[in-house]
Write a protein that holds these residues in place. Structure first.
Motif, mmCIF file in Angstrom:
data_model
loop_
_atom_site.group_PDB
_atom_site.id
_atom_site.type_symbol
_atom_site.label_atom_id
_atom_site.label_comp_id
_atom_site.label_asym_id
_atom_site.label_seq_id
_atom_site.Cartn_x
_atom_site.Cartn_y
_atom_site.Cartn_z
ATOM 1 N N ILE A 1 0.887 -1.172 0.000
ATOM 2 C CA ILE A 1 0.000 0.000 0.000
ATOM 3 C C ILE A 1 0.916 1.210 0.000
ATOM 4 C CG2 ILE A 1 -1.852 1.243 1.204
ATOM 5 C CD1 ILE A 1 -2.650 -1.448 2.501
ATOM 6 N N VAL B 1 -2.152 -5.078 -2.650
ATOM 7 C CA VAL B 1 -3.485 -4.535 -2.346
ATOM 8 C C VAL B 1 -3.758 -3.321 -3.249
ATOM 9 C CG1 VAL B 1 -4.844 -3.334 -0.573
ATOM 10 C CG2 VAL B 1 -3.661 -5.454 0.000
ATOM 11 N N ASP B 2 -2.723 -2.542 -3.561
ATOM 12 C CA ASP B 2 -2.910 -1.397 -4.477
ATOM 13 C C ASP B 2 -3.440 -1.877 -5.829
ATOM 14 O OD1 ASP B 2 -2.178 0.531 -2.717
ATOM 15 O OD2 ASP B 2 -0.156 0.848 -3.499
ATOM 16 N N ALA C 1 -5.159 -4.674 -6.439
ATOM 17 C CA ALA C 1 -6.550 -5.118 -6.237
ATOM 18 C C ALA C 1 -7.490 -3.912 -6.121
ATOM 19 C CB ALA C 1 -6.643 -5.988 -4.989
ATOM 20 N N THR C 2 -7.004 -2.818 -5.520
ATOM 21 C CA THR C 2 -7.822 -1.604 -5.374
ATOM 22 C C THR C 2 -8.136 -0.994 -6.736
ATOM 23 O OG1 THR C 2 -6.774 -1.213 -3.255
ATOM 24 C CG2 THR C 2 -7.942 0.652 -4.206
ATOM 25 N N TYR D 1 -10.816 -2.957 -8.253
ATOM 26 C CA TYR D 1 -12.107 -2.659 -7.598
ATOM 27 C C TYR D 1 -12.673 -1.334 -8.119
ATOM 28 C CZ TYR D 1 -15.498 -1.393 -4.013
ATOM 29 O OH TYR D 1 -16.649 -0.997 -3.372
ATOM 30 N N LYS E 1 -13.846 -5.322 -1.847
ATOM 31 C CA LYS E 1 -13.277 -4.028 -1.463
ATOM 32 C C LYS E 1 -11.826 -4.229 -1.007
ATOM 33 C CE LYS E 1 -17.604 -1.884 -0.074
ATOM 34 N NZ LYS E 1 -18.383 -1.291 0.987
ATOM 35 N N PRO E 2 -11.007 -3.154 -1.076
ATOM 36 C CA PRO E 2 -9.594 -3.287 -0.678
ATOM 37 C C PRO E 2 -9.421 -3.873 0.724
ATOM 38 C CG PRO E 2 -9.989 -1.145 -1.652
ATOM 39 C CD PRO E 2 -11.315 -1.800 -1.555
ATOM 40 N N CYS E 3 -10.294 -3.476 1.682
ATOM 41 C CA CYS E 3 -10.159 -3.963 3.061
ATOM 42 C C CYS E 3 -10.410 -5.465 3.140
ATOM 43 C CB CYS E 3 -11.116 -3.235 4.002
ATOM 44 S SG CYS E 3 -10.757 -1.488 4.108
ATOM 45 N N CYS F 1 -7.259 -7.135 1.601
ATOM 46 C CA CYS F 1 -6.155 -6.941 2.553
ATOM 47 C C CYS F 1 -6.332 -7.875 3.761
ATOM 48 C CB CYS F 1 -6.130 -5.484 2.994
ATOM 49 S SG CYS F 1 -4.733 -5.096 4.046
ATOM 50 N N HIS G 1 -6.840 3.322 1.850
ATOM 51 C CA HIS G 1 -7.965 2.539 1.339
ATOM 52 C C HIS G 1 -9.086 2.366 2.363
ATOM 53 C CE1 HIS G 1 -5.371 1.901 -1.980
ATOM 54 N NE2 HIS G 1 -4.631 0.960 -1.437
ATOM 55 N N TYR H 1 -12.958 2.908 1.752
ATOM 56 C CA TYR H 1 -13.843 2.020 0.991
ATOM 57 C C TYR H 1 -14.607 1.041 1.882
ATOM 58 C CZ TYR H 1 -11.068 3.692 -2.933
ATOM 59 O OH TYR H 1 -10.442 4.491 -3.844
#
Lengths: 66, 309
Positions: free
Chosen positions: B89, B124-125, B127-128, B131, B139-141, B144, B236, B239
């Protein structure tokens, strides 16, 4: 003049007050006492403490991390 | 205001639900005692030579957990190693890694950093971005959280951990209870409080030393002990639904101090009444890790995201 640095908003403001209770300042900035920690001139204080003309205050957000 | 305990020093914190004030020294003692209660109840201090792997993100909660566990390891006979998952991230994780390394170097604590990109194949970036372009629904969370838990358990187990300690505080727990109720996941509400309630092969038991500690106390403790934590929020976090629940709970706590702790106490009562309810644990058909599904969430997400690599 009281200098106030709001960490979560990356912003610094100046208050033309001689004295203010920390809780009043916290609420004036749109927070509740559980959402921030107040550091006056480098020392952690409670929301019941007073802040005076010439003080430098940092408002540290409680919420951080992921 | 003077400290309600020693009646001598200036208070640094006010507990609104009990109208109690504590000075720096008394506060630190109370904070550490609350963590010790969890360690004792969870059985961490029984026997000797146990290994506690601490899941560290570099934020105040995980660094406080690491600091307190390291402090007690000098009195009680167990070892501590920090484990950080770098989810990739940018503009956030690189700063918090510095905080962990700085604390570990200062107190000579062993640490391990695992790169999600190296282990899973994406960050995760990444995947964001998928999304935001509506190419994936997670969602990113979620991404993650799923991969962080997956990698933490896998690496803690490979390191020989008896316990995996996380930095979840009272506020996190109160939010999680509501989140799970809103998502109709009763099992998740009752499967763990300060310790995971079921012993599952391949799953390292998790403990939460900060379970009875408010997030505000965690910030004050970090400031007083000069813990090198960054008081910044993950970019993130916006979100996730957690941010809304946090605001909602903070509003309720402001109107009626004690709301959050009451949620935790209610959960403890529910756990006592539902001891016979067990989470249906299986093992993922693809990776073999413990899961409640035939194919674990990590493999489900990985199978979709791999198509975009």
């Amino acid at each position: 003049m009281i200098r106030v640095k709001i960490i979560s908003r990356a912003k610094e403001i100046e208050l033309k007050e001689n004295k203010i209770i920390a809780e009043k300042l916290i609420r004036k900035l749109g927070f509740s006492p559980d959402e921030v920690v107040v550091v006056r001139n480098g020392e952690v204080i409670t929301e019941d403490d007073e802040i005076y003309d010439g003080d430098f205050v940092e408002i540290i957000p409680v919420a951080s991390g992921g | 205001m003077r400290c309600s305990l020693c009646k001598k020093d200036k208070a640094v914190i006010k507990y609104r639900h009990s109208n109690m004030y504590l000075c720096a020294d008394c506060f630190k003692k109370v904070f550490e005692k609350k963590a010790l209660v969890v360690l004792k109840r969870a059985g961490v201090l029984r026997g000797s030579g146990k290994l506690i792997v601490v899941a560290v993100s570099g934020g105040k909660d995980s660094l406080n957990t690491l600091y307190v566990l390291h402090k007690y390891s000098e009195i009680y006979d167990y070892d501590v190693i920090a484990l950080l998952i770098n989810e990739g991230i940018s503009g956030y994780r690189e700063y918090t890694i510095k905080g962990m390394i700085s604390l570990c170097n200062k107190y000579k604590i062993e640490y391990k950093i695992v790169s999600m990109e190296n282990e899973i194949g994406f960050t995760v970036d990444f995947a964001t971005e998928l999304y935001k372009k509506r190419k994936i629904r997670w969602k990113p969370c979620t991404v993650c959280g799923v991969f962080r838990r997956y990698l933490l358990n896998k690496h803690a187990r490979e390191m020989g951990a008896d316990f995996l300690a996380t930095g979840h505080n009272l506020d996190d727990e109160a939010q999680t209870i509501l989140l799970n109720i809103f998502q109709d996941s009763l099992y998740r509400v009752i499967q763990a409080d300060y310790i995971s309630r079921e012993i599952v092969p391949k799953m390292v038991p998790r403990i939460k030393p900060l379970y009875y500690i408010y997030e505000k106390e965690s910030v004050v403790y970090a400031l007083l002990n000069k813990i090198p934590a960054w008081h910044i929020e993950c970019p993130h976090a916006q979100y996730g639904m957690r941010a809304d629940i946090r605001r909602f709970l903070n509003k309720l706590e402001d109107l009626k101090p004690g709301t959050k702790i009451n949620l935790l106490l209610s959960r403890e009562k529910i756990i006592q009444k539902t001891k016979s309810l067990k989470m249906p644990m299986k093992y993922c058909e693809i990776c073999g890790e413990p899961s409640t599904h035939e194919i674990c969430r990590a493999c489900q997400i990985r199978n979709v995201i791999n198509k975009f690599l």
